[in-house]
Each structure stands twice: as structure tokens, then as C-alpha cells.
Design an enzyme around this catalytic site. Structure first.
Site, PDB file in Angstrom:
ATOM      1  CE1 TYR A 168      -3.701  -2.383   4.673  1.00  0.00           C
ATOM      2  CE2 TYR A 168      -3.130  -0.093   4.240  1.00  0.00           C
ATOM      3  CZ  TYR A 168      -3.496  -1.348   3.778  1.00  0.00           C
ATOM      4  OH  TYR A 168      -3.640  -1.566   2.425  1.00  0.00           O
ATOM      5  CB  SER A 225      -0.891   0.002   1.241  1.00  0.00           C
ATOM      6  OG  SER A 225      -1.397   1.315   1.456  1.00  0.00           O
TER       7      SER A 225
HETATM    8  P1  NAP Z   1     -10.703  -6.902   0.370  1.00  0.00           P
HETATM    9  O1  NAP Z   1     -11.722  -6.700  -0.661  1.00  0.00           O
HETATM   10  O2  NAP Z   1     -11.020  -6.647   1.804  1.00  0.00           O
HETATM   11  O3  NAP Z   1     -10.129  -8.397   0.210  1.00  0.00           O
HETATM   12  C1  NAP Z   1      -9.213  -8.899   1.139  1.00  0.00           C
HETATM   13  C2  NAP Z   1      -8.967 -10.361   0.823  1.00  0.00           C
HETATM   14  O4  NAP Z   1      -8.055 -10.868   1.814  1.00  0.00           O
HETATM   15  C3  NAP Z   1     -10.231 -11.186   0.878  1.00  0.00           C
HETATM   16  O5  NAP Z   1     -10.223 -12.149  -0.146  1.00  0.00           O
HETATM   17  C4  NAP Z   1     -10.135 -11.866   2.235  1.00  0.00           C
HETATM   18  O6  NAP Z   1     -10.775 -13.130   2.195  1.00  0.00           O
HETATM   19  C5  NAP Z   1      -8.617 -12.058   2.374  1.00  0.00           C
HETATM   20  N1  NAP Z   1      -8.242 -12.229   3.767  1.00  0.00           N
HETATM   21  C6  NAP Z   1      -8.316 -11.319   4.770  1.00  0.00           C
HETATM   22  N2  NAP Z   1      -7.963 -11.874   5.936  1.00  0.00           N
HETATM   23  C7  NAP Z   1      -7.658 -13.182   5.663  1.00  0.00           C
HETATM   24  C8  NAP Z   1      -7.245 -14.273   6.465  1.00  0.00           C
HETATM   25  N3  NAP Z   1      -7.072 -14.161   7.788  1.00  0.00           N
HETATM   26  N4  NAP Z   1      -7.031 -15.449   5.869  1.00  0.00           N
HETATM   27  C9  NAP Z   1      -7.220 -15.604   4.541  1.00  0.00           C
HETATM   28  N5  NAP Z   1      -7.610 -14.590   3.728  1.00  0.00           N
HETATM   29  C10 NAP Z   1      -7.830 -13.401   4.291  1.00  0.00           C
HETATM   30  O7  NAP Z   1      -9.410  -6.024   0.098  1.00  0.00           O
HETATM   31  P2  NAP Z   1      -8.672  -5.561  -1.255  1.00  0.00           P
HETATM   32  O8  NAP Z   1      -8.890  -4.119  -1.386  1.00  0.00           O
HETATM   33  O9  NAP Z   1      -8.955  -6.476  -2.380  1.00  0.00           O
HETATM   34  O10 NAP Z   1      -7.162  -5.728  -0.762  1.00  0.00           O
HETATM   35  C11 NAP Z   1      -6.260  -6.675  -1.289  1.00  0.00           C
HETATM   36  C12 NAP Z   1      -4.848  -6.181  -0.983  1.00  0.00           C
HETATM   37  O11 NAP Z   1      -4.638  -4.924  -1.600  1.00  0.00           O
HETATM   38  C13 NAP Z   1      -4.585  -5.980   0.510  1.00  0.00           C
HETATM   39  O12 NAP Z   1      -3.303  -6.442   0.843  1.00  0.00           O
HETATM   40  C14 NAP Z   1      -4.661  -4.472   0.659  1.00  0.00           C
HETATM   41  O13 NAP Z   1      -3.886  -4.017   1.756  1.00  0.00           O
HETATM   42  C15 NAP Z   1      -4.111  -4.010  -0.659  1.00  0.00           C
HETATM   43  N6  NAP Z   1      -4.489  -2.639  -1.043  1.00  0.00           N
HETATM   44  C16 NAP Z   1      -5.765  -2.346  -1.401  1.00  0.00           C
HETATM   45  C17 NAP Z   1      -6.088  -1.038  -1.778  1.00  0.00           C
HETATM   46  C18 NAP Z   1      -7.480  -0.644  -2.210  1.00  0.00           C
HETATM   47  O14 NAP Z   1      -7.731   0.531  -2.444  1.00  0.00           O
HETATM   48  N7  NAP Z   1      -8.415  -1.556  -2.339  1.00  0.00           N
HETATM   49  C19 NAP Z   1      -5.109  -0.043  -1.768  1.00  0.00           C
HETATM   50  C20 NAP Z   1      -3.818  -0.377  -1.382  1.00  0.00           C
HETATM   51  C21 NAP Z   1      -3.511  -1.690  -1.043  1.00  0.00           C
HETATM   52  P3  NAP Z   1     -11.698 -13.751   3.337  1.00  0.00           P
HETATM   53  O15 NAP Z   1     -12.321 -12.627   4.098  1.00  0.00           O
HETATM   54  O16 NAP Z   1     -12.642 -14.583   2.564  1.00  0.00           O
HETATM   55  O17 NAP Z   1     -10.744 -14.569   4.161  1.00  0.00           O
END
Ligand code: NAP
Length: 249
Positions: free
Chosen positions: A159, A144
Site C-alpha cells: 500500500y 495516503s
Molecule cells: P473504501 O471505502 O474501501 O472504498 C474503496 C473504493 O475503491 C470502493 O468504491 C471500491 O469499489 C473501489 N475499488 C477498489 N478496488 C477496485 C477495483 N478493482 N475496481 C474498481 N473499483 C475498485 O476506501 P476509502 O477509504 O473510501 O478509500 C478511497 C481512497 O482514499 C483510496 O485510494 C485510499 O487509499 C485513500 N485513503 C483513504 C483513507 C481513509 O482513512 N479512509 C486514508 C488515506 C487514503 P468496489 O469495491 O465496488 O469496486
């Protein structure tokens, strides 16, 4: 006609929704067999349907990344079935509490560190021999922009700190593999994308103003290709730039 990632085995964490789901689907579209890991069985099954619809194949791993022993068992299972792993996408992450450091509960801190940092190290520990067994092992970790900004985003302590640690972890793994193996390790920064995590951080934001995981996914999958040979660098989606290391922004 053969697909570019045919016969390649790819593990994607956090594949039940958001960025991980889009990356998993794009990998499958390009011919990879996707090992899709997350806790939510329903989300994984929906992904499986989508992968089948594009002619791909997936293996579902309903698993909590905090179950570190399960990550060891996963390495063994991949070894027994395929003897190698070509692609690891360490995408899963949790936002954790948005609060001053002094108000963070110890369990909240531990949970964020466990999922965002330790699980990725445990995956490296479990899967490194399998990535080395590939002719072009590729690992991409999703970070991030808040990880190492000169001016910290206040109240996102666990985070931000976890993502800084993840960046160091990935760069360390890149340094350890750069000269003597075929493994290449990259860090990808998505910037703000239309996902559940982003909506929970910015509830007042119009999601339609944001780019989507589907916009980002092809770039991550490009980094997973045998033809992508950069290592230890950050690829930044917002600017489209490849950075040697995180510069303050
Ligand atoms: P999201 O929609 O909340 O998805 C998060 C994913 O991680 C889900 O598939 C969730 O699956 C899985 N997860 C969370 N805790 C887990 C656990 N204990 N065991 C196994 N799986 C787990 O978030 P996203 O936005 O797609 O984020 C994905 C990545 O991108 C993250 O690392 C986030 O920090 C990074 N990121 C996102 C953004 C943004 O704007 N969206 C920006 C910067 C970085 P389950 O809940 O089914 O386990």
C-alpha cells in the site's frame, strides 16, 4: 441559477462507497455530470439515486479497474458521447495485506499495484486527450500519508509503496501538462476518514472519532474547479496545507 460545474463531465473511480461516493455526490450537487466507476453495481445504483435526489445526473460504469482494456474502451465511449472530459478523480484504492514484505504473496502485490498505480496510469493514457480537449481539465489523485513518511509505517508495504508511486505518477503528469495545456493535476491526502478501508486497517478504533468522506469531499471538488489552477502539488486535508512536494512528516 446555474451551478458552478454545470456542463462539466467528471469521472470518479471508487464511487460505490466511502470517499469516492462522497466526491461523486458533491460533484453532482455542483452541477457536474458524474461518470461513476466501481465494481459494486448496488453501490453505484444507490449513488445514482442520491444524485438524482439532488437534481443531478450520473452514468454508471460497473467495472474492475484491473480490466485495463475496459479503461481504454471507457475513453472511447466518453469521446463518442462528450468529446471531452473535464474532471478525473482517481480515488479507488485497495489496502492490500498488512504483513512484512517477505510474507506478501505475489498476487497480493500485483493486485495492489494494479489498482492503486497501473489503473491510474491506464486512465491517464486513455483519458489524456479528453482532458486536454476540455477548456480546464482537472485530475485529482487520492493518496495516503503513509506514502513517503520519513519513518515508514511497518507492514503496509504494498500500500505505502503504491501510494508513493501514485504520487510520482501524478507529479509526472502534472509536469508534462503544466506549460502547454489547460490540464492541472493535484494529489489529495485525506488523512484518516470514517470508511470501510480505515475500519479494516484499524478495527479497534472508534469510527465516531474520525472525520467523514463528506467532510473531505468539498475540498477535492474545489480542486476540480476551473478556478483551481495549482498543479503538481499535494493538498493535505489534516493540516489544510498545500505542499509543493511531499515533505517528510
Ligand atoms: P473504501 O471505502 O474501501 O472504498 C474503496 C473504493 O475503491 C470502493 O468504491 C471500491 O469499489 C473501489 N475499488 C477498489 N478496488 C477496485 C477495483 N478493482 N475496481 C474498481 N473499483 C475498485 O476506501 P476509502 O477509504 O473510501 O478509500 C478511497 C481512497 O482514499 C483510496 O485510494 C485510499 O487509499 C485513500 N485513503 C483513504 C483513507 C481513509 O482513512 N479512509 C486514508 C488515506 C487514503 P468496489 O469495491 O465496488 O469496486
Amino acid at each position: 441559477m446555474s451551478l458552478p460545474l454545470e456542463n462539466r463531465i467528471a469521472l470518479v473511480t471508487g464511487a460505490s462507497r466511502g470517499i469516492g461516493r462522497a466526491v461523486a455526490l458533491e460533484l453532482a450537487r455542483r452541477g457536474a455530470h458524474v461518470i461513476a466507476l466501481a465494481r459494486t453495481q448496488g453501490g453505484l445504483e444507490e449513488l445514482d439515486d442520491e444524485i438524482r435526489a439532488v437534481g443531478g445526473e450520473a452514468t454508471l460504469v460497473p467495472c474492475d479497474l484491473k480490466d485495463f482494456d475496459a479503461l481504454d474502451r471507457l475513453g472511447l465511449a466518453i469521446y463518442e458521447r462528450w468529446k471531452k472530459l473535464d474532471i478525473l478523480v482517481g480515488n479507488a484504492g485497495v489496502l492490500g495485506p498488512v504483513t512484512p514484505l517477505g510474507h506478501v504473496e505475489p498476487k497480493q502485490w500485483d493486485d495492489v499495484m494494479a489498482v492503486n498505480v497501473t489503473a491510474n496510469w491506464r486512465l491517464i493514457r486513455s483519458l489524456d486527450p479528453l482532458l486536454r480537449a476540455s477548456d480546464a481539465g482537472r485530475a485529482v489523485f487520492v493518496t495516503s500519508g503513509v506514502g513517503s513518511r520519513a519513518q515508514m509505517t511497518a507492514y503496509l508495504g504494498p500500500y505505502s509503496i503504491s501510494k508513493s508511486a501514485l504520487d510520482s505518477l501524478a507529479r509526472m503528469y502534472a509536469a508534462e501538462t503544466a506549460n502547454t495545456t489547460n490540464v492541472r493535476v493535484m494529489i489529495a491526502n485525506p488523512g484518516p476518514l470514517r470508511t470501510r478501508m480505515r475500519a479494516s486497517l484499524m478495527p479497534g478504533e472508534d469510527p465516531q472519532t474520525l472525520r467523514t468522506p463528506e467532510d473531505f469531499a468539498p475540498h477535492v471538488v474545489d480542486l476540480c474547479s476551473p478556478t483551481s489552477t495549482e498543479t503538481g502539488k499535494l493538498w493535505d486535508f489534516a493540516s489544510g496545507a498545500l505542499k509543493s512536494f511531499r515533505s517528510p512528516d
